[in-house]
Enzyme design. Sequence first.
Site, PDB file in Angstrom:
ATOM      1  N   SER A  85       0.816  -1.217   0.000  1.00  0.00           N
ATOM      2  CA  SER A  85       0.000   0.000   0.000  1.00  0.00           C
ATOM      3  C   SER A  85       0.846   1.263   0.000  1.00  0.00           C
ATOM      4  O   SER A  85       1.977   1.269   0.500  1.00  0.00           O
ATOM      5  CB  SER A  85      -0.896  -0.007   1.243  1.00  0.00           C
ATOM      6  OG  SER A  85      -1.556   1.221   1.430  1.00  0.00           O
ATOM      7  N   TYR A  89      -0.931  -0.074   9.924  1.00  0.00           N
ATOM      8  CA  TYR A  89      -1.212  -0.803   8.681  1.00  0.00           C
ATOM      9  C   TYR A  89      -0.032  -0.697   7.714  1.00  0.00           C
ATOM     10  O   TYR A  89       0.448  -1.707   7.182  1.00  0.00           O
ATOM     11  CB  TYR A  89      -2.480  -0.222   8.051  1.00  0.00           C
ATOM     12  CG  TYR A  89      -2.810  -0.719   6.669  1.00  0.00           C
ATOM     13  CD1 TYR A  89      -3.256  -2.010   6.462  1.00  0.00           C
ATOM     14  CD2 TYR A  89      -2.710   0.141   5.565  1.00  0.00           C
ATOM     15  CE1 TYR A  89      -3.591  -2.450   5.184  1.00  0.00           C
ATOM     16  CE2 TYR A  89      -3.047  -0.291   4.305  1.00  0.00           C
ATOM     17  CZ  TYR A  89      -3.485  -1.598   4.108  1.00  0.00           C
ATOM     18  OH  TYR A  89      -3.808  -2.026   2.860  1.00  0.00           O
ATOM     19  N   LYS A 138       2.549  -3.683   6.406  1.00  0.00           N
ATOM     20  CA  LYS A 138       2.754  -3.958   4.987  1.00  0.00           C
ATOM     21  C   LYS A 138       4.236  -3.857   4.613  1.00  0.00           C
ATOM     22  O   LYS A 138       4.765  -4.690   3.871  1.00  0.00           O
ATOM     23  CB  LYS A 138       1.933  -2.975   4.148  1.00  0.00           C
ATOM     24  CG  LYS A 138       0.436  -3.235   4.152  1.00  0.00           C
ATOM     25  CD  LYS A 138       0.090  -4.501   3.418  1.00  0.00           C
ATOM     26  CE  LYS A 138      -1.413  -4.651   3.194  1.00  0.00           C
ATOM     27  NZ  LYS A 138      -1.758  -5.878   2.450  1.00  0.00           N
TER      28      LYS A 138
END
Length: 324
Positions: free
Chosen positions: A123, A147, A151
């Site tokens: 992402s 997050y 990732k």
Amino acid sequence: MHITILGGGGFLGRKLAARLSETGTLAGETISSLTLFDMAPPPAPEKAPFPVRCLTGDVADPQALGEAIPPETRVVFQLAAVVSAAAEADFDLGVRVNLQGSLALIEVARRCGVPPRIVFTSSVASFSGDQSTVMADDARQMPLNSYGAEKAAAELMLQDASRRGMLDAVNIRLPTVIVRPGRPNKAASSFVSAILREPLLGLETSLPVDEAFALWVSSPRVVVGWLLKAAEMDTSALGTDRGINPPGLTVTVGEMLAALSPAERALVKSEPDPVVAGIVGGWPARFAATRALALGFQPQVGLAEILQAFREDDLAQTRAERGH
């Protein structure tokens, strides 16, 4: 060729499975079978020319993944994730799914007869920057949210496993994908789809940031093309750096709202949300993406194309599902 899609019940997983069913091939080879894996039973694509298994389980459980990824698997699309705001709200859950799930994937991939191609959806949240930043292809990943950190950490482990010959990874750092069909989810970026989708359904929605706010976006249709490109490409051109910033599009919230009719625009209500703004405010809105273009990844052309893709591919089904 056996293919597995982890997160096969999500909207991208369903679209990818449908595309594979339409073509019946990948990288010039006939697809012999497909496994779709998710927490809830994923729907099988209609009229697939090959057997499809639909399995449920925990992506962080090597035993469950071992069933979903048999030794003959050639390609795994890893789309399963706990999205941004949810990972920020529940640290343990985000680590389990987004990081430990990737470690379980490496463990299972090592058992395959031939090191499989792993297409991992990372992402833009794995980077940080302000609204004026243009991220170079070799920019350092310094996420400002859990997050993105999960990732980025998963990317490093998949990259190292590729170096060791355990698997063959391509890490695609996806832009914010719009317009998502269905309903809003727990992603911090959920509003980006909502401010277009909800008015097209005749529904009100809230806007947590100001209209000058810019984002790096892409359509589901283009993203599926990127995933297939990542599965088919010759990875020798990547060397040890398995991360790719695909060629998305920079748009402002104001530009998105301007694409709506006056009546539709009136359904978007300004409701500042400092939590959401704080998460998405650290995501860069511009990427050079020169490497991806040189490798042949299709660029996202414009906002009109994104809206047209949603109208053609998803608007009718979303309207039927939501009764609007």
